[in-house]
Scaffold this active site. Structure first.
Site, PDB file in Angstrom:
ATOM      1  N   SER A  82       4.913 -15.930  57.444  1.00  0.00           N
ATOM      2  CA  SER A  82       4.892 -17.198  56.713  1.00  0.00           C
ATOM      3  C   SER A  82       5.090 -16.961  55.226  1.00  0.00           C
ATOM      4  O   SER A  82       5.705 -17.786  54.542  1.00  0.00           O
ATOM      5  CB  SER A  82       3.596 -17.967  56.983  1.00  0.00           C
ATOM      6  OG  SER A  82       2.463 -17.187  56.678  1.00  0.00           O
ATOM      7  N   GLU A  83       4.580 -15.829  54.684  1.00  0.00           N
ATOM      8  CA  GLU A  83       4.841 -15.495  53.286  1.00  0.00           C
ATOM      9  C   GLU A  83       4.949 -13.985  53.073  1.00  0.00           C
ATOM     10  O   GLU A  83       4.285 -13.197  53.760  1.00  0.00           O
ATOM     11  CB  GLU A  83       3.755 -16.039  52.349  1.00  0.00           C
ATOM     12  CG  GLU A  83       3.872 -17.509  52.023  1.00  0.00           C
ATOM     13  CD  GLU A  83       2.978 -18.374  52.884  1.00  0.00           C
ATOM     14  OE1 GLU A  83       3.039 -19.608  52.745  1.00  0.00           O
ATOM     15  OE2 GLU A  83       2.230 -17.815  53.702  1.00  0.00           O
ATOM     16  N   THR A  84       5.768 -13.626  52.112  1.00  0.00           N
ATOM     17  CA  THR A  84       5.915 -12.262  51.600  1.00  0.00           C
ATOM     18  C   THR A  84       5.813 -12.348  50.086  1.00  0.00           C
ATOM     19  O   THR A  84       6.407 -13.242  49.473  1.00  0.00           O
ATOM     20  CB  THR A  84       7.271 -11.659  52.001  1.00  0.00           C
ATOM     21  OG1 THR A  84       7.361 -11.607  53.431  1.00  0.00           O
ATOM     22  CG2 THR A  84       7.450 -10.260  51.439  1.00  0.00           C
ATOM     23  N   HIS A 122      -3.240 -18.030  51.290  1.00  0.00           N
ATOM     24  CA  HIS A 122      -3.524 -16.727  51.893  1.00  0.00           C
ATOM     25  C   HIS A 122      -2.729 -15.605  51.230  1.00  0.00           C
ATOM     26  O   HIS A 122      -3.241 -14.484  51.102  1.00  0.00           O
ATOM     27  CB  HIS A 122      -3.352 -16.780  53.429  1.00  0.00           C
ATOM     28  CG  HIS A 122      -2.055 -16.290  53.963  1.00  0.00           C
ATOM     29  ND1 HIS A 122      -0.937 -17.086  54.083  1.00  0.00           N
ATOM     30  CD2 HIS A 122      -1.693 -15.075  54.444  1.00  0.00           C
ATOM     31  CE1 HIS A 122       0.048 -16.391  54.606  1.00  0.00           C
ATOM     32  NE2 HIS A 122      -0.375 -15.165  54.833  1.00  0.00           N
TER      33      HIS A 122
END
Length: 279
Positions: free
Chosen positions: A47-49, A78
């Protein structure tokens, strides 16, 4: 030119390994352009990097850029906790032993150090009720009737979130959304557990417009929803939110409101992978 860069993958919002929300952290993002960062974020398919860079202000300890498979976000929850965890573990030394100050596109975000890391909820950029056209489209995509919605609100602190409140946690868990009809809406749904339960609410969040059909555990949504619940007098003090059960996770988020009304969001952070990324 390919460079070996320190890398970590951190599990956030669960004390049980591999049941939280992972974030990939490239701890040295210097020299990478937007195209390279986006390519890495699509490849990790999380979902995120995030990419850690030197701060541009003396107030901050570091700067971070946050990418989904579909684009860059000004702020996300997060990834904020996971990046702070990885930065500290990698030897980062904050100006203040008790607080890490993160610089991101949304501004400066404080991450407090304690039994777990917790971030101070940033101010919302947009609030107020959704217009009826959007609400109709969202309820249709979620497969629920308008009468099932107890309340609705823009809770945008960067990503563009809106939230619908339904009566029970089970209603949230029972949702079978058709995300092909939701468009670019970034939507959360929250419902209450019975009094005395371990968690006060169940949350689900959907963001297909940025390449994340259902975010396993979402700190930014819980932050802005926490501000809304506190502002409207629905909640006070400290409570826990469950998220991720429908996608095989066990997210456990703590939301706290201090005596001045400021909201913070915290949870467990654990590095499960570390090494180097060739970028």
């Amino acid at each position: 030119m390919v460079t070996a860069r320190p890398f970590a993958q951190v599990d956030v919002f669960s004390s049980t390994p591999f049941l939280g929300n992972p974030v990939a952290v490239v701890l040295d993002g210097e020299g990478l352009d937007d195209e390279a960062m986006q390519r890495v974020a699509r490849w990790t398919n999380l979902s995120e990097t995030t990419f850690v860079l030197p701060a541009t202000t003396t107030t901050a300890d570091y700067r971070v850029r946050i990418w989904t498979p579909g684009g860059e976000l000004p702020f996300a929850g997060h990834p904020t906790l996971g990046t702070a965890h990885a930065w500290l573990e990698h030897g980062g030394t904050p100006h203040d032993d008790d607080v890490v100050v993160q610089e991101c596109a949304a501004g400066l975000v404080e991450v407090r150090r304690g039994d777990v890391l917790s971030f101070a909820a940033p101010p919302t950029r947009r609030d107020g009720e959704l217009d009826e056209a959007l609400l109709t489209r969202v309820t249709g995509a979620l497969g629920i009737g308008r009468a099932a919605v107890l309340a609705h609100q823009w809770v945008d602190n960067g990503p563009g979130w809106a939230v619908l409140q339904v009566a029970t946690a089970q209603e949230v868990l029972d949702l079978e959304p058709d995300l092909t009809t939701i468009g670019d809406a970034m939507v959360g749904v929250i419902g209450a557990y019975p009094p005395g339960s371990e968690h006060a609410y169940e949350m689900r969040t959907f963001a297909p417009g940025v390449g994340v059909a259902e975010d396993p555990v979402c700190g930014s949504m819980n932050a802005s929803v926490g501000q809304w619940l506190a502002r409207t007098g629905q909640m006070s003090g400290r409570w826990r939110v469950s998220q991720g059960r429908r996608v095989g996770r066990a997210g456990d988020i703590t939301v706290a409101v201090d005596e001045d009304g400021a909201v913070s969001v915290g949870g467990a952070t654990t590095t499960l992978l570390h090494g180097t990324a060739l970028v």
